[in-house]
Design a protein around this motif. Structure first.
Motif, PDB file in Angstrom:
ATOM      1  N   ILE A 139       0.815  -1.218   0.000  1.00 58.54           N
ATOM      2  CA  ILE A 139       0.000   0.000   0.000  1.00 58.54           C
ATOM      3  C   ILE A 139       0.849   1.268   0.000  1.00 58.54           C
ATOM      4  O   ILE A 139       0.473   2.261  -0.612  1.00 58.54           O
ATOM      5  N   TYR A 140       1.984   1.236   0.669  1.00 54.07           N
ATOM      6  CA  TYR A 140       2.834   2.429   0.757  1.00 54.07           C
ATOM      7  C   TYR A 140       3.524   2.707  -0.586  1.00 54.07           C
ATOM      8  O   TYR A 140       3.611   3.847  -1.027  1.00 54.07           O
ATOM      9  N   GLN A 141       3.975   1.650  -1.232  1.00 54.65           N
ATOM     10  CA  GLN A 141       4.612   1.800  -2.539  1.00 54.65           C
ATOM     11  C   GLN A 141       3.595   2.261  -3.584  1.00 54.65           C
ATOM     12  O   GLN A 141       3.876   3.160  -4.379  1.00 54.65           O
ATOM     13  N   ILE A 142       2.420   1.669  -3.579  1.00 54.28           N
ATOM     14  CA  ILE A 142       1.376   2.047  -4.542  1.00 54.28           C
ATOM     15  C   ILE A 142       0.999   3.520  -4.371  1.00 54.28           C
ATOM     16  O   ILE A 142       0.864   4.259  -5.343  1.00 54.28           O
ATOM     17  N   ALA A 143       0.864   3.960  -3.115  1.00 53.07           N
ATOM     18  CA  ALA A 143       0.518   5.366  -2.855  1.00 53.07           C
ATOM     19  C   ALA A 143       1.604   6.299  -3.372  1.00 53.07           C
ATOM     20  O   ALA A 143       1.317   7.323  -3.991  1.00 53.07           O
TER      21      ALA A 143
ATOM     22  N   GLU B   9       8.089  -0.150   2.114  1.00 47.04           N
ATOM     23  CA  GLU B   9       7.488  -0.543   0.843  1.00 47.04           C
ATOM     24  C   GLU B   9       7.721  -2.018   0.525  1.00 47.04           C
ATOM     25  O   GLU B   9       6.947  -2.621  -0.205  1.00 47.04           O
ATOM     26  N   GLY B  10       8.769  -2.580   1.062  1.00 48.09           N
ATOM     27  CA  GLY B  10       9.073  -3.990   0.824  1.00 48.09           C
ATOM     28  C   GLY B  10       8.397  -4.919   1.814  1.00 48.09           C
ATOM     29  O   GLY B  10       8.548  -6.131   1.736  1.00 48.09           O
TER      30      GLY B  10
ATOM     31  N   VAL C  82       3.387   7.484   8.458  1.00 48.48           N
ATOM     32  CA  VAL C  82       2.208   7.291   7.610  1.00 48.48           C
ATOM     33  C   VAL C  82       1.454   8.606   7.444  1.00 48.48           C
ATOM     34  O   VAL C  82       0.977   8.921   6.350  1.00 48.48           O
ATOM     35  N   ILE C  83       1.365   9.394   8.502  1.00 45.84           N
ATOM     36  CA  ILE C  83       0.709  10.709   8.398  1.00 45.84           C
ATOM     37  C   ILE C  83       1.429  11.571   7.373  1.00 45.84           C
ATOM     38  O   ILE C  83       0.791  12.231   6.540  1.00 45.84           O
ATOM     39  N   LYS C  84       2.745  11.561   7.395  1.00 45.65           N
ATOM     40  CA  LYS C  84       3.511  12.325   6.385  1.00 45.65           C
ATOM     41  C   LYS C  84       3.234  11.782   4.987  1.00 45.65           C
ATOM     42  O   LYS C  84       3.085  12.561   4.041  1.00 45.65           O
ATOM     43  N   MET C  85       3.185  10.457   4.849  1.00 45.71           N
ATOM     44  CA  MET C  85       2.884   9.858   3.534  1.00 45.71           C
ATOM     45  C   MET C  85       1.527  10.335   3.034  1.00 45.71           C
ATOM     46  O   MET C  85       1.384  10.720   1.870  1.00 45.71           O
ATOM     47  N   ILE C  86       0.530  10.304   3.915  1.00 46.73           N
ATOM     48  CA  ILE C  86      -0.827  10.707   3.528  1.00 46.73           C
ATOM     49  C   ILE C  86      -0.831  12.147   3.045  1.00 46.73           C
ATOM     50  O   ILE C  86      -1.456  12.478   2.034  1.00 46.73           O
ATOM     51  N   GLU C  87      -0.116  13.006   3.759  1.00 44.59           N
ATOM     52  CA  GLU C  87      -0.068  14.426   3.387  1.00 44.59           C
ATOM     53  C   GLU C  87       0.720  14.636   2.099  1.00 44.59           C
ATOM     54  O   GLU C  87       0.280  15.368   1.209  1.00 44.59           O
ATOM     55  N   ILE C  88       1.869  13.997   1.963  1.00 51.17           N
ATOM     56  CA  ILE C  88       2.708  14.180   0.775  1.00 51.17           C
ATOM     57  C   ILE C  88       2.080  13.537  -0.453  1.00 51.17           C
ATOM     58  O   ILE C  88       2.076  14.117  -1.532  1.00 51.17           O
ATOM     59  N   TYR C  89       1.512  12.333  -0.278  1.00 45.99           N
ATOM     60  CA  TYR C  89       0.913  11.624  -1.409  1.00 45.99           C
ATOM     61  C   TYR C  89      -0.522  12.061  -1.661  1.00 45.99           C
ATOM     62  O   TYR C  89      -1.127  11.667  -2.655  1.00 45.99           O
ATOM     63  N   ASP C  90      -1.083  12.858  -0.756  1.00 49.38           N
ATOM     64  CA  ASP C  90      -2.454  13.364  -0.857  1.00 49.38           C
ATOM     65  C   ASP C  90      -3.457  12.217  -1.067  1.00 49.38           C
ATOM     66  O   ASP C  90      -4.239  12.210  -2.016  1.00 49.38           O
TER      67      ASP C  90
ATOM     68  N   GLN D 149      -6.243   2.141   4.779  1.00 50.60           N
ATOM     69  CA  GLN D 149      -5.524   0.910   4.458  1.00 50.60           C
ATOM     70  C   GLN D 149      -4.508   0.569   5.546  1.00 50.60           C
ATOM     71  O   GLN D 149      -4.351  -0.591   5.919  1.00 50.60           O
ATOM     72  N   HIS D 150      -3.806   1.581   6.042  1.00 52.23           N
ATOM     73  CA  HIS D 150      -2.800   1.367   7.083  1.00 52.23           C
ATOM     74  C   HIS D 150      -3.449   0.790   8.338  1.00 52.23           C
ATOM     75  O   HIS D 150      -2.967  -0.199   8.892  1.00 52.23           O
ATOM     76  N   LEU D 151      -4.551   1.390   8.764  1.00 50.74           N
ATOM     77  CA  LEU D 151      -5.241   0.874   9.951  1.00 50.74           C
ATOM     78  C   LEU D 151      -5.781  -0.535   9.708  1.00 50.74           C
ATOM     79  O   LEU D 151      -5.736  -1.387  10.590  1.00 50.74           O
ATOM     80  N   LYS D 152      -6.315  -0.758   8.533  1.00 48.88           N
ATOM     81  CA  LYS D 152      -6.920  -2.059   8.205  1.00 48.88           C
ATOM     82  C   LYS D 152      -5.867  -3.166   8.149  1.00 48.88           C
ATOM     83  O   LYS D 152      -6.146  -4.302   8.507  1.00 48.88           O
ATOM     84  N   THR D 153      -4.655  -2.834   7.719  1.00 47.83           N
ATOM     85  CA  THR D 153      -3.640  -3.880   7.536  1.00 47.83           C
ATOM     86  C   THR D 153      -2.654  -3.986   8.696  1.00 47.83           C
ATOM     87  O   THR D 153      -2.116  -5.064   8.941  1.00 47.83           O
ATOM     88  N   SER D 154      -2.414  -2.904   9.429  1.00 53.91           N
ATOM     89  CA  SER D 154      -1.335  -2.948  10.425  1.00 53.91           C
ATOM     90  C   SER D 154      -1.811  -2.946  11.870  1.00 53.91           C
ATOM     91  O   SER D 154      -1.035  -3.268  12.765  1.00 53.91           O
TER      92      SER D 154
END
Length: 143
Positions: A7-11, A37-38, A48-56, A63-68
């Motif tokens: 999910i992180y790589q796809i985002a 990502e691996g 993850v919060i930074k990813m959400i903000e940067i990747y919009d 997805q993060h909550l659902k999987t982790s």
């Protein structure tokens, strides 16, 4: 052999950012991002919060909550991302299904007690509410 993409790589890839640029924006090492990502490590919430903000992409939060997170795995519904018109129609259908039970819900709850004989109907009402919530989330994340 298909390469593993989580999910992180796809985002990140959906934004067109390289691992180097993304890690720089998040102030983490490229090695850390590669590990996330691996699938070798789960990123902490602050990353993850930074990813959400940067990747919009707010969907990454879900997805993060659902999987982790165990609580996410147990209690968050599966959300299937659909095209916007399909998501809207599904929400309308689920709301309509719930409205059919509105009077029953009022009758059951007006005394503040759910009796044993009312429990099956109450469980159906709660299921319909869960379906509405799932449809709302699918609409929120629709393409």
């Amino acid at each position: 052999m298909q390469e593993y993409r989580n999910i992180y790589q796809i985002a990140r890839e959906s934004t067109g950012l390289t691992q180097e640029k993304a890690s720089e924006c998040m102030d983490i090492s490229v090695d850390s991002l590669r590990a996330y990502e691996g699938g070798k490590r789960t990123p902490p919430d602050k990353v993850v919060i930074k990813m959400i903000e940067i990747y919009d992409t707010q969907y990454l939060a879900y997805q993060h909550l659902k999987t982790s997170a165990e609580v996410g795995q147990k209690y968050l519904p599966e959300i299937e991302i659909k095209e916007l018109p399909v998501a809207i129609l599904r929400l309308q259908k689920e709301v309509s299904d719930f409205i059919k039970l509105r009077d029953v819900m009022i009758e059951i709850t007006c005394d503040g007690v759910i009796d044993e004989y009312e429990r099956p109907q109450w469980n159906q009402i709660v299921k319909e509410l869960d379906d509405v919530v799932e449809a709302i989330m699918a609409l929120k994340f629709a393409k």
